[in-house]
Design an enzyme around this catalytic site. Sequence first.
Site, mmCIF file in Angstrom:
data_model
loop_
_atom_site.group_PDB
_atom_site.id
_atom_site.type_symbol
_atom_site.label_atom_id
_atom_site.label_comp_id
_atom_site.label_asym_id
_atom_site.label_seq_id
_atom_site.Cartn_x
_atom_site.Cartn_y
_atom_site.Cartn_z
ATOM 1 N N ASP A 67 0.814 -1.212 0.000
ATOM 2 C CA ASP A 67 0.000 0.000 0.000
ATOM 3 C C ASP A 67 0.852 1.268 0.000
ATOM 4 O O ASP A 67 0.496 2.260 -0.633
ATOM 5 C CB ASP A 67 -0.933 0.004 1.219
ATOM 6 C CG ASP A 67 -2.075 -0.990 1.081
ATOM 7 O OD1 ASP A 67 -2.409 -1.343 -0.064
ATOM 8 O OD2 ASP A 67 -2.628 -1.413 2.111
ATOM 9 N N THR A 195 -6.593 6.269 10.722
ATOM 10 C CA THR A 195 -7.844 6.736 11.322
ATOM 11 C C THR A 195 -8.513 5.654 12.156
ATOM 12 O O THR A 195 -8.936 5.898 13.293
ATOM 13 C CB THR A 195 -8.802 7.227 10.223
ATOM 14 O OG1 THR A 195 -8.270 8.433 9.659
ATOM 15 C CG2 THR A 195 -10.182 7.523 10.777
#
Length: 306
Positions: A67, A195
């Site tokens: 990623d 998050t």
Amino acid sequence: MQLKQVIIAYKARDSQSKRWAELCAKQLENRNCQVLMGPSGPKDNPYPVFLASASQPIDLAIVLGGDGTVLTSARHLAPAGIPILGVNVGGHLGFLTESVDEFQDTEKVWDRLFEDRYAIQRRMMLQAAVYEGHRTNLEPVTERYLGLNEFCVKPASADRMITSILEMEIDGEVVDQYVGDGLIISTPTGSTGYTVSASGPIMHDGMEAITITPICPMSLSSRPLILPAGSVVSIWPLGDYDLSTKLWMDGVLATSIWPAHRVDIRMADCRAKFIVLRENNSYYQTLREKLLWAGTRVRYTSTQHN
């Protein structure tokens, strides 16, 4: 899709992704495609050279890694509208990539691309800029920064654990002063990253919205917020003028900011474009598999409850 010029970026210092890159380059060149290939990592950024040396428009970027490698490619290629085919080679979770299993028969992948048998997913990005001066007469002091996952504003010190004081405005209206370890301003794509680790909400990656998540706030009333995508989030670092605060983009340092600086974060004017090869692409299946939810222990089909 026509493939006349293609970028291949592979995870730096990873022999497996480099071998895949060399195989892809050889096969594409045999199909009369010009290939620009290079490593991508913390100390290797091939994209400025790729974009400057391309002899014709770039049709596709093949990104082999995890990623982090894909996030870097999105920040550089989204403004040019170049679609990205990310493949999880040498990565970990792979939220943003195709499984390497989908990529085993590479010649079949090229056939699918030439025959337009794929989907394109467009993902919202954020942009940030830093200003200084009086609130009514601010001057930009940095370039524009782009983030696909999130921006994070955190205090920085080599020898102290600093509590930050950050004043936040939304669309010009003061909302709160946050005392704690910082703030995360995230896209739906980034909501499953930093998050969610900070107890923020998970948002579907097909949405357009902005979430603000305090990091370890000292007030229990400081809670995450979800905003319309068109909102402008402004953050002012307060407190000691001798201590800097860092602005991070997708986990990479963007710049340092100080009291009297303001960071404006808003939806970017470009989208990251991803090639999707999976024929049954399910966001919820991705959550089950990557976050190890209970559903991964049950073999599930869409007709299971019929």
